[in-house]
Write an enzyme that holds these catalytic residues in place. Structure first.
Site, PDB file in Angstrom:
ATOM      1  N   ASP A 171       4.029   5.906  -0.567  1.00 20.47           N
ATOM      2  CA  ASP A 171       5.392   6.393  -0.399  1.00 20.47           C
ATOM      3  C   ASP A 171       5.416   7.886  -0.057  1.00 20.47           C
ATOM      4  O   ASP A 171       4.690   8.682  -0.657  1.00 20.47           O
ATOM      5  CB  ASP A 171       6.107   6.162  -1.749  1.00 20.47           C
ATOM      6  CG  ASP A 171       7.564   6.516  -1.727  1.00 20.47           C
ATOM      7  OD1 ASP A 171       8.285   5.895  -0.944  1.00 20.47           O
ATOM      8  OD2 ASP A 171       7.979   7.414  -2.492  1.00 20.47           O
ATOM      9  N   GLU A 212       3.936   5.573   4.560  1.00 20.31           N
ATOM     10  CA  GLU A 212       5.323   5.851   4.907  1.00 20.31           C
ATOM     11  C   GLU A 212       5.399   7.318   5.298  1.00 20.31           C
ATOM     12  O   GLU A 212       5.411   8.207   4.441  1.00 20.31           O
ATOM     13  CB  GLU A 212       6.282   5.606   3.724  1.00 20.31           C
ATOM     14  CG  GLU A 212       7.721   5.793   4.170  1.00 20.31           C
ATOM     15  CD  GLU A 212       8.709   6.277   3.109  1.00 20.31           C
ATOM     16  OE1 GLU A 212       9.903   6.068   3.283  1.00 20.31           O
ATOM     17  OE2 GLU A 212       8.279   6.882   2.115  1.00 20.31           O
TER      18      GLU A 212
END
Ligand code: GLC
Length: 545
Positions: free
Chosen positions: A198, A240
């Protein structure tokens, strides 16, 4: 080893997927019970949103304890069983890894805030003023005015890229670097197949920069990769990094950083191309995308658990997309649009299929967001991104067959609006109907899996004059595929330059229909509105089966 290049991914929000114990929240037992459904759809790898202990300010992206399963999701035994069962069925599973920050309730944060002399103080970023690192973007622009939050306990500010309840970790601290490797080890030892990491662009911060994509960040991420390669073979790291293609390219390194990166700039351009009925946004961004190392792969997607982000488009295109797809301001969030695939495309089956056809044939490994395979709706009256995370619609029974809990115990209301109510849109009825969206997507996935050119092949765009038509050749070894899309709502004629694929017999791999053989000269096709064709180009000498 490079299984991810041929894989179709499926993104699961565990809380929303299936409730196994009847408490109104999805859990691992529920997910395990639905693996047969995912197998039938034909996906290869699940991506789980954060499953860790969390106060849920940001739906689990605020981790209180990286080594514990959230109590709503079950026990560690339930988790292990889910992993085993996933593997037994020939599927894989990766988990979200929240590297950039923790919850403010994490023990490190609590200790760090207890005193300026706390040994954990340096796990986070502190300042006497809120004026440092001022070039760092604010991401949740609808909610935040600053990336600094005053901590009254010790009288200093701490830095946070997201909500104030998500203090950023200080990656200059070697203990933090080491701690994140331990977190990875913990879950990899339980057999998972990798991570979706993330918010990785933001790990290191430096004054005078925008604190994104810094060399120090890449150096640490390469260390993460080395750790994985040295200890766990055949696993995958998916980044990401919501950045422009040139910057995302850096996250692949020389094949020594991430195996995969989400292609954020492509996604909104698919919606742009569909609305403008013009292929150029897609072709231009892919032509602008630098080549990546052989062992690497793009991850492509139409929708996900977040707003449809418009960070990677020009201001003009952003306004166009907002006006086109989010006319009601309630549909907008931060720099994006909080709607699901089906309502975005007016629940028009032809356009939804066209979007899936693009997703499943363009370069990269596709990710399908749970529920979008049946065309689930959203609920813009729920706050933040909640409307994209409503319970999976399994049947027309109470709670959409998601849970046996009393409706008042449900973590979220089910979609019950006029058009997309669970009573009409649900997995059970689509499984029973061979012409449903579920079965169309299933057949596309199946066709994709029989041709490695989709995951591994080159992609050459053809340049017919008619810009409402997007056509490309996907080639790998002896496999030659011509993909043609009519992006428009009207019939289109197109003339394709056939010097690239001389003398062949195009056969539609989805319907089995053979087309007129290609000889010399341009190849003419008449296309219905939103029609898509996946044509295998068979050598003329070879009799077609
Ligand atoms: C990522 C997640 C998003 C989350 C944010 C902060 O962008 O996709 O859901 O809010 O990181 O962790």
């Amino acid at each position: 080893m490079t299984w991810y290049k041929d894989a179709v991914f499926y993104e699961v929000y565990i809380r929303a997927f299936c409730d196994g114990n009847g408490d109104g929240h999805g859990d691992f037992q529920g997910l395990t019970s639905k693996l047969g459904y995912l197998q039938e759809l034909g996906v290869n790898c699940l991506w789980l949103l954060p499953m860790y202990d969390s106060p849920l300010v940001d739906d689990g992206y605020d981790v209180r304890d990286f080594l514990k399963i959230h109590q709503d999701y079950g026990t560690v035994e339930d988790f292990k069983e889910m992993v085993q069962e996933t593997h037994r069925r020939g599927l894989r599973v990766i988990a979200d890894l929240v590297m950039n920050h923790t919850s403010d309730q994490h023990a490190w944060s609590q200790e760090a805030r207890s005193s300026k002399n706390s040994p954990k103080r340096d796990y986070y970023l502190w300042s006497r003023t809120n004026r440092k690192l001022k070039d760092a973007r604010i991401i949740f622009v609808d909610f935040q005015e600053s990336n600094w939050e005053f901590d009254p306990l010790t009288g200093e500010y701490y830095f946070h890229r997201f909500y104030p309840q998500q203090p950023d970790l200080n990656y200059d601290n070697p203990a933090v670097q080491q701690a994140m490797l331990r977190v990875m080890k913990h879950w990899l030892d339980m057999g998972i197949d990798g991570f979706r990491a993330d918010a990785v662009p933001y790990l290191f911060k430096r004054e005078g920069t925008n604190c994104e994509n810094l060399p120090e960040t890449h150096a640490y991420l390469k260390r993460v990769r080395r750790f994985l390669d040295e200890n766990y073979r055949g696993k995958v790291l998916l980044a990401e990094a919501n950045q422009w293609p040139e910057e995302v390219r850096e996250y692949f390194g020389a094949g020594d950083e991430f195996h995969m990166c989400l292609h954020f700039p492509l996604m909104p351009r698919i919606f742009l191309a569909l609305k403008r009925e013009d292929r150029r946004p897609i072709v231009d961004i892919l032509n602008r995308t630098p080549p990546i190392p052989e062992s690497c792969q793009w991850a492509t997607f139409l929708r996900c658990h977040d707003e449809l982000t418009l960070e990677m488009v020009t201001e003009e295109d952003r306004q166009f997309l907002w006006d086109a797809y989010a006319p009601d301001h309630q549909m907008r969030l931060n720099l994006g649009i909080r709607r699901r695939l089906s309502p975005l495309l007016n629940n028009d089956r032809r356009r939804i299929e066209l979007a899936y056809s693009l997703l499943l044939t363009l370069p990269g490994s596709p990710i399908i967001y749970y529920g979008d395979e049946i065309g689930m709706g959203d609920n813009i009256t729920l706050k933040d991104r909640g409307g994209l995370r409503t319970p999976m619609q399994w049947s027309n029974e109470e709670n959409a067959g998601f849970s046996v809990a009393h409706p008042s115990a449900m973590y979220s209301p089910v979609n019950d609006d006029e058009v997309l109510s669970y009573k009409r849109i649900n997995a059970r009825s689509q499984l029973e109907d061979p012409s449903s969206l579920f079965h169309t997507v299933r057949k596309m996935i199946l066709a994709r899996k029989t041709h490695r050119a989709f995951g591994r092949g080159s992609c050459q765009f053809l340049e017919p004059q008619n810009t409402a038509v997007l056509a490309y050749l996907r080639r790998y070894e002896s496999d030659n595929i011509l993909v043609v899309h009519n992006l428009s709502s009207s019939r289109q004629s197109v003339s394709l330059e056939s010097t690239e694929f001389p003398a062949c017999l195009p056969v539609d791999m989805l319907s089995g229909d053979a087309f007129a053989p290609v000889s010399r000269g341009p190849y003419a096709l008449d296309l219905d509105p939103y029609q898509y064709l996946w044509l295998t180009l068979k050598p003329l000498s070879q009799p077609s089966p």
